[in-house]
Scaffold this active site. Structure first.
Site, PDB file in Angstrom:
ATOM      1  N   PRO A 104       0.791  -1.225   0.000  1.00 16.74           N
ATOM      2  CA  PRO A 104       0.000   0.000   0.000  1.00 16.74           C
ATOM      3  C   PRO A 104       0.826   1.279   0.000  1.00 16.74           C
ATOM      4  O   PRO A 104       1.812   1.397   0.726  1.00 16.74           O
ATOM      5  CB  PRO A 104      -0.833  -0.097   1.282  1.00 16.74           C
ATOM      6  CG  PRO A 104      -0.148  -1.106   2.127  1.00 16.74           C
ATOM      7  CD  PRO A 104       0.514  -2.059   1.169  1.00 16.74           C
ATOM      8  N   ASN A 105       0.388   2.193  -0.838  1.00 14.04           N
ATOM      9  CA  ASN A 105       0.924   3.556  -0.966  1.00 14.04           C
ATOM     10  C   ASN A 105       2.281   3.624  -1.653  1.00 14.04           C
ATOM     11  O   ASN A 105       2.780   4.725  -1.895  1.00 14.04           O
ATOM     12  CB  ASN A 105       0.979   4.270   0.396  1.00 14.04           C
ATOM     13  CG  ASN A 105      -0.400   4.433   0.993  1.00 14.04           C
ATOM     14  OD1 ASN A 105      -1.310   4.885   0.290  1.00 14.04           O
ATOM     15  ND2 ASN A 105      -0.582   4.039   2.233  1.00 14.04           N
ATOM     16  N   ARG A 129       5.749  12.014  -3.153  1.00 13.99           N
ATOM     17  CA  ARG A 129       5.591  12.633  -1.827  1.00 13.99           C
ATOM     18  C   ARG A 129       6.690  12.119  -0.906  1.00 13.99           C
ATOM     19  O   ARG A 129       7.317  11.115  -1.183  1.00 13.99           O
ATOM     20  CB  ARG A 129       4.210  12.297  -1.236  1.00 13.99           C
ATOM     21  CG  ARG A 129       3.108  13.053  -1.925  1.00 13.99           C
ATOM     22  CD  ARG A 129       1.774  13.034  -1.180  1.00 13.99           C
ATOM     23  NE  ARG A 129       1.683  12.128  -0.062  1.00 13.99           N
ATOM     24  CZ  ARG A 129       0.662  11.312   0.178  1.00 13.99           C
ATOM     25  NH1 ARG A 129      -0.355  11.263  -0.647  1.00 13.99           N
ATOM     26  NH2 ARG A 129       0.635  10.539   1.238  1.00 13.99           N
ATOM     27  N   TYR A 187      11.588   8.689   1.424  1.00 19.00           N
ATOM     28  CA  TYR A 187      11.550   7.612   0.426  1.00 19.00           C
ATOM     29  C   TYR A 187      12.302   7.939  -0.871  1.00 19.00           C
ATOM     30  O   TYR A 187      12.348   7.095  -1.770  1.00 19.00           O
ATOM     31  CB  TYR A 187      10.090   7.252   0.112  1.00 19.00           C
ATOM     32  CG  TYR A 187       9.338   6.772   1.349  1.00 19.00           C
ATOM     33  CD1 TYR A 187       9.736   5.618   2.011  1.00 19.00           C
ATOM     34  CD2 TYR A 187       8.258   7.493   1.861  1.00 19.00           C
ATOM     35  CE1 TYR A 187       9.075   5.187   3.145  1.00 19.00           C
ATOM     36  CE2 TYR A 187       7.587   7.065   2.998  1.00 19.00           C
ATOM     37  CZ  TYR A 187       7.999   5.918   3.636  1.00 19.00           C
ATOM     38  OH  TYR A 187       7.343   5.481   4.761  1.00 19.00           O
ATOM     39  N   ASN A 236       8.015  -5.653  -0.428  1.00 20.17           N
ATOM     40  CA  ASN A 236       7.886  -4.500   0.463  1.00 20.17           C
ATOM     41  C   ASN A 236       6.390  -4.363   0.723  1.00 20.17           C
ATOM     42  O   ASN A 236       5.652  -3.822  -0.112  1.00 20.17           O
ATOM     43  CB  ASN A 236       8.457  -3.225  -0.161  1.00 20.17           C
ATOM     44  CG  ASN A 236       8.376  -2.051   0.811  1.00 20.17           C
ATOM     45  OD1 ASN A 236       7.734  -2.135   1.856  1.00 20.17           O
ATOM     46  ND2 ASN A 236       9.026  -0.951   0.467  1.00 20.17           N
ATOM     47  N   ALA A 280       2.910  -0.684   5.010  1.00 18.49           N
ATOM     48  CA  ALA A 280       2.382  -0.708   6.375  1.00 18.49           C
ATOM     49  C   ALA A 280       1.834  -2.082   6.773  1.00 18.49           C
ATOM     50  O   ALA A 280       1.770  -2.400   7.974  1.00 18.49           O
ATOM     51  CB  ALA A 280       1.312   0.374   6.536  1.00 18.49           C
ATOM     52  N   GLU A 309      12.524  -9.489   2.439  1.00 14.70           N
ATOM     53  CA  GLU A 309      11.736  -8.306   2.794  1.00 14.70           C
ATOM     54  C   GLU A 309      12.580  -7.052   2.568  1.00 14.70           C
ATOM     55  O   GLU A 309      13.746  -7.012   2.971  1.00 14.70           O
ATOM     56  CB  GLU A 309      11.333  -8.415   4.271  1.00 14.70           C
ATOM     57  CG  GLU A 309      10.582  -7.210   4.779  1.00 14.70           C
ATOM     58  CD  GLU A 309       9.911  -7.491   6.119  1.00 14.70           C
ATOM     59  OE1 GLU A 309       9.300  -8.563   6.274  1.00 14.70           O
ATOM     60  OE2 GLU A 309      10.020  -6.626   6.993  1.00 14.70           O
ATOM     61  N   HIS A 351      12.641  -2.718   2.862  1.00 16.84           N
ATOM     62  CA  HIS A 351      12.078  -1.418   3.234  1.00 16.84           C
ATOM     63  C   HIS A 351      13.026  -0.339   2.769  1.00 16.84           C
ATOM     64  O   HIS A 351      14.248  -0.451   2.948  1.00 16.84           O
ATOM     65  CB  HIS A 351      11.846  -1.319   4.746  1.00 16.84           C
ATOM     66  CG  HIS A 351      10.867  -2.342   5.200  1.00 16.84           C
ATOM     67  ND1 HIS A 351       9.522  -2.240   4.915  1.00 16.84           N
ATOM     68  CD2 HIS A 351      11.048  -3.518   5.824  1.00 16.84           C
ATOM     69  CE1 HIS A 351       8.919  -3.322   5.374  1.00 16.84           C
ATOM     70  NE2 HIS A 351       9.819  -4.114   5.926  1.00 16.84           N
ATOM     71  N   ARG A 359      12.772   4.534  13.126  1.00 10.22           N
ATOM     72  CA  ARG A 359      11.568   5.375  13.027  1.00 10.22           C
ATOM     73  C   ARG A 359      10.667   5.123  14.235  1.00 10.22           C
ATOM     74  O   ARG A 359      11.146   4.822  15.315  1.00 10.22           O
ATOM     75  CB  ARG A 359      10.881   5.110  11.676  1.00 10.22           C
ATOM     76  CG  ARG A 359      11.803   5.453  10.483  1.00 10.22           C
ATOM     77  CD  ARG A 359      11.124   5.213   9.157  1.00 10.22           C
ATOM     78  NE  ARG A 359       9.985   6.116   8.964  1.00 10.22           N
ATOM     79  CZ  ARG A 359       9.087   5.994   7.994  1.00 10.22           C
ATOM     80  NH1 ARG A 359       9.198   5.001   7.107  1.00 10.22           N
ATOM     81  NH2 ARG A 359       8.077   6.839   7.896  1.00 10.22           N
TER      82      ARG A 359
HETATM   83  O1  CA2 Z   1      10.339   2.006   4.282  1.00 10.70           O
HETATM   84  C1  CA2 Z   1       9.522   1.322   3.674  1.00 10.70           C
HETATM   85  O2  CA2 Z   1       9.740   0.835   2.563  1.00 10.70           O
HETATM   86  C2  CA2 Z   1       8.117   1.104   4.248  1.00 10.70           C
HETATM   87  O3  CA2 Z   1       7.718  -0.218   3.915  1.00 10.70           O
HETATM   88  C3  CA2 Z   1       7.222   2.114   3.580  1.00 10.70           C
HETATM   89  C4  CA2 Z   1       5.809   2.114   4.135  1.00 10.70           C
HETATM   90  C5  CA2 Z   1       5.817   2.218   5.647  1.00 10.70           C
HETATM   91  O4  CA2 Z   1       4.496   2.100   6.158  1.00 10.70           O
HETATM   92  C6  CA2 Z   1       6.689   1.158   6.275  1.00 10.70           C
HETATM   93  O5  CA2 Z   1       6.691   1.331   7.673  1.00 10.70           O
HETATM   94  C7  CA2 Z   1       8.105   1.257   5.748  1.00 10.70           C
HETATM   95  C8  CA2 Z   1       5.018   3.310   3.591  1.00 10.70           C
HETATM   96  C9  CA2 Z   1       4.883   3.303   2.118  1.00 10.70           C
HETATM   97  C10 CA2 Z   1       4.302   4.605   1.712  1.00 10.70           C
HETATM   98  O6  CA2 Z   1       5.104   5.092   0.694  1.00 10.70           O
HETATM   99  C11 CA2 Z   1       5.021   6.401   0.361  1.00 10.70           C
HETATM  100  C12 CA2 Z   1       5.878   6.814  -0.618  1.00 10.70           C
HETATM  101  C13 CA2 Z   1       5.862   8.120  -1.001  1.00 10.70           C
HETATM  102  C14 CA2 Z   1       4.977   9.011  -0.420  1.00 10.70           C
HETATM  103  C15 CA2 Z   1       4.117   8.581   0.565  1.00 10.70           C
HETATM  104  C16 CA2 Z   1       4.131   7.260   0.949  1.00 10.70           C
END
Ligand code: CA2
Length: 150
Positions: free
Chosen positions: A13-14, A21, A26, A77, A80, A101, A103, A110
Site C-alpha cells: 500500500p501507498n 511525496r 523515500y 515491500n 504498512a 523483505e 524497506h 523510526r
Molecule cells: O520504508 C519502507 O519501505 C516502508 O515499507 C514504507 C511504508 C511504511 O508504512 C513502512 O513502515 C516502511 C510506507 C509506504 C508509503 O510510501 C510512500 C511513498 C511516497 C509518499 C508517501 C508514501
C-alpha cells in the site's frame, strides 16, 4: 549456465506514491524507476522479474499464493501491512518460497510500531535503510541464495 530464475517483486500500500511525496524519507525515484532498475539488474543476473503493486491486502495474499510452484522466490515491500498482516505472513510461509523483505527507510530508526515486522520471521532476510537501492540488493541476495542451493 544456471537455470533462469523467475522472481516475483511485490509492493504494498501507498508505494505507488513513490517519488511524488515524502522524498526526505523515500527518495525521488518513482515505482516505475524502481521497476526499470530491477529489470536491468535482472538482465545482469540472468533472471526475470515480475513487478506488481497493490494497496489491497487480499490481492497481495492472492499473488503470493499463486507464486507457489511457478516462481523461484519473492521480494516483498509490504508497506504498512508489514507491521500488521498475519495473512501475508501465512501466505509467504504457505508458499515455501524464499522471500526477501525490503524497506526503503530504516524501519528500526523510526516510530516504535515500525520496528515490528509480522513478515520478517518467514523471510530469509530483510534489507532496509538503503533507499530504493535495497530492491536491487535484495534481488542479488535472493539470486545468490537460490544459486548456492541449486
Ligand atoms: O520504508 C519502507 O519501505 C516502508 O515499507 C514504507 C511504508 C511504511 O508504512 C513502512 O513502515 C516502511 C510506507 C509506504 C508509503 O510510501 C510512500 C511513498 C511516497 C509518499 C508517501 C508514501
Amino acid at each position: 549456465m544456471g537455470k533462469s530464475l523467475n522472481i516475483l517483486v511485490l509492493n504494498g500500500p501507498n508505494l505507488g506514491l513513490l517519488g511524488r511525496r515524502s522524498p526526505e524519507i523515500y527518495g525521488r525515484r518513482s515505482l516505475a524507476d524502481v521497476e526499470a532498475m530491477l529489470r536491468q539488474a535482472a538482465v545482469e543476473l540472468d533472471c526475470t522479474v515480475d513487478c506488481r503493486q497493490s494497496d489491497v491486502e487480499g490481492e497481495l495474499v492472492g499473488w503470493i499464493g499463486a507464486a507457489m510452484a511457478v516462481r523461484d522466490g519473492l521480494i516483498l515491500n509490504a508497506g504498512a501491512y508489514t507491521h500488521t498482516s498475519i495473512a501475508l505472513r501465512d501466505a509467504i510461509a504457505g508458499t515455501g518460497l524464499p522471500a526477501v523483505e525490503v524497506h526503503i527507510s530504516n524501519i528500526h530508526a523510526r516510530e516504535e510500531f515500525r520496528r515490528v515486522s509480522m513478515t520478517a520471521p518467514v523471510c530469509i532476510g530483510q534489507i532496509c535503510g538503503f533507499g530504493v537501492d535495497g530492491y536491487a540488493l535484495a534481488l542479488r541476495a535472493l539470486v545468490g541464495w537460490l544459486r548456492s542451493r541449486a
